[in-house]
Design an enzyme around this catalytic site. Structure first.
Site: not given
Length: 499
Positions: A97-98, A131, A181, A188, A257
């Site tokens: 979502g972001r 977001g 990241r 997941r 998740d």
């Protein structure tokens, strides 16, 4: 509007985007959204070099790239689809979502690594969110992920943090930022759940084959590759969660998740490190019932992995009863595997190199004494390491307990146990110091660094914290103040999600 780097610009990335080659239902292609005034707060140059990136080009263009304003050549930005159990309740559609996956690179060790932007704007999975990310959570994730790496815990890494120059709106108006990241992958347990919930057997199989190819290639020739995959993921998670407990780490939001199939720690939102030892410790403001408390993490790991096993049943065996029976054996073995990893690490923490039947009770007695005496978890083990090398350090060890009587009795039993060890005292001290850190990212230090950056634009505490946490097992006299637990007025009782 985002733009691509032109051909004349230096290309800092050599992308090879395997996830983007999977079927369309795995993701939605999504370019990051432009920000107004990107400013590079921090570039992790050693990690950039390890990834084979052009560090000089990133010094020049990194602010625009890591903010999402410039999309490097070869990137294929996308938002990944996944589902998940959040605090025990299943949500069939979550997704990034972001976060936007820029692409993948092959590092200097030949390992494939994801590069992802967090806070880069809305995606189809934002569910009404903006977001975006606030500066505080970005700095927290940078600090903790790099600390976990230095502590020797498998975790996602921090490549960069960028200020966006525009506000985000939460309970108050906060400065915005984007975090970059790096992960072995972002697949997941919830990714498998996404396909299983839709009855998409082809998608589940394609995902499982992808994970085997990327993370577990040695399983391709197994008699039952999908059962072997389930077993391998369980093993990695058992080892990972044991390492969390060894250093007093509390993830805070162990939803399915947020559990990777690669075995890396991911999503440092309301995470925290324990000060005084208490197995019921919870920091996360959204964990109202203590579902993800420190001592509950191994059991939650098993619960999450059982959900993974459910998605793999059709692949394990066409006969459902046989598939369930086989998967239950694997999930049933998880507890034993976790105990092996945890006990091995705890033996190392108290200086035992051999195995005796009563070791577990000896370790549990120390933990009970620490809880009763309200001893600081990290400091007590560090000072026990000093005591192993120097008997004169006993007073310092006992001083970590508000009531040292139980600890004093425990030391008698510990010394008796050490007398039966073949390892010499001269070797024991350094061995213990190598597994019992002097420095962890203490919650109050993180909050101090965030407050200085957010309120005053002062990143000096952030930089100092990164410096000391890069060498957590060294004494570092210049940073000795960072070893100590918080004063009563510095204690952090709650941590918050960054969304």
């Amino acid at each position: 509007m985002t733009i691509a780097l032109n051909a004349s610009s230096a290309q800092p990335f050599a992308f090879d985007n395997s996830y983007a080659r999977l079927p369309q239902q795995f993701f939605t292609r999504q370019a990051p959204s432009e920000v107004t005034e990107p400013w590079l707060i921090k570039l992790n140059e050693p990690l950039a070099s390890e990834l084979g990136l052009d560090v000089e080009a990133l010094r020049r263009d990194g602010a625009a790239i890591f903010a999402g304003n410039l999309v490097p050549e070869g990137a294929d930005p996308l938002a990944m689809a996944y589902a998940g159990h959040q605090f025990g309740s299943f949500v069939p559609l979550l997704g990034d979502g972001r976060a936007i996956l820029l692409g993948e690179v092959i590092d200097r060790q030949g390992q494939r690594r994801d590069i992802q932007l967090k806070g880069a704007g809305q995606t189809p999975y934002s569910r009404g969110g903006d977001g975006r990310a606030a500066l505080g959570p970005v700095l927290r994730e940078y600090i903790v992920s790099e600390a976990m790496y230095a502590l020797g815990v498998p975790a996602t890494r921090a490549l960069a943090a960028v200020s966006t120059g525009q506000p985000v709106y939460r309970e108050s108006v906060l400065p915005g930022a984007v975090f970059t990241r790096v992960a072995a992958s972002h697949v997941r347990v919830g990714t498998f759940q996404f396909f299983a919930a839709r009855g998409d057997a082809d998608g589940t199989r394609a995902l499982a084959d992808y994970v085997i190819d990327r993370h577990y290639p040695e399983l391709k020739d197994a008699a039952n590759p999908y059962l072997a995959l389930f077993e391998a993921v369980c093993e990695r998670q058992a080892a990972l969660i044991a390492r969390w407990l060894h250093i007093g780490f509390i993830h805070g939001v162990m939803n399915t998740d947020n559990m990777t199939v690669s075995g890396e720690t991911i999503d440092f939102g309301p995470c925290a490190f324990m000060d005084d030892y208490d197995p019921a410790t919870v920091f996360s403001s959204i964990d109202q019932n203590g579902r993800y408390a420190y001592a509950s993490q191994p059991g939650i790991g098993q619960w999450n992995l059982a959900r993974l096993g459910e998605t793999l049943l059709p692949l394990i065996d066409a006969d459902t009863e046989k598939a369930v029976e086989a998967a239950n054996v694997v999930i049933g073995n998880y507890g034993e595997r976790f105990q092996i990893h945890w006990l091995r690490g705890m033996r190392e923490k108290i200086g035992l190199s051999s195995v005796e039947d009563d070791d577990l009770e000896l370790i549990q007695s120390l933990l009970a004494a620490m809880q009763a005496g309200q001893a600081d978890f990290t400091l007590a083990f560090r000072r026990l390491s000093h005591l192993a090398a120097d008997e004169s350090a006993e007073a310092s060890f006992l001083a970590t307990f508000r009531d040292p009587s139980a600890a004093r009795e425990w030391l008698l039993r510990w010394r008796q146990r050490l007398s039966r060890e073949s390892q010499t005292g001269a070797a024991r001290g350094p061995a213990m110091l190598s597994v019992n850190p002097a420095f962890i990212p203490r919650n109050h230090r993180i909050e101090q660094a965030i407050t200085a950056a957010v309120e005053d634009g002062d990143f000096s505490l952030f930089e100092a914290l990164l410096t000391v946490l890069a060498k957590p097992y060294e004494e570092q006299p210049a940073f000795s103040a960072y070893m100590g637990p918080p004063k009563p007025d510095e204690r952090v009782l709650q941590t918050f999600c960054g969304t």
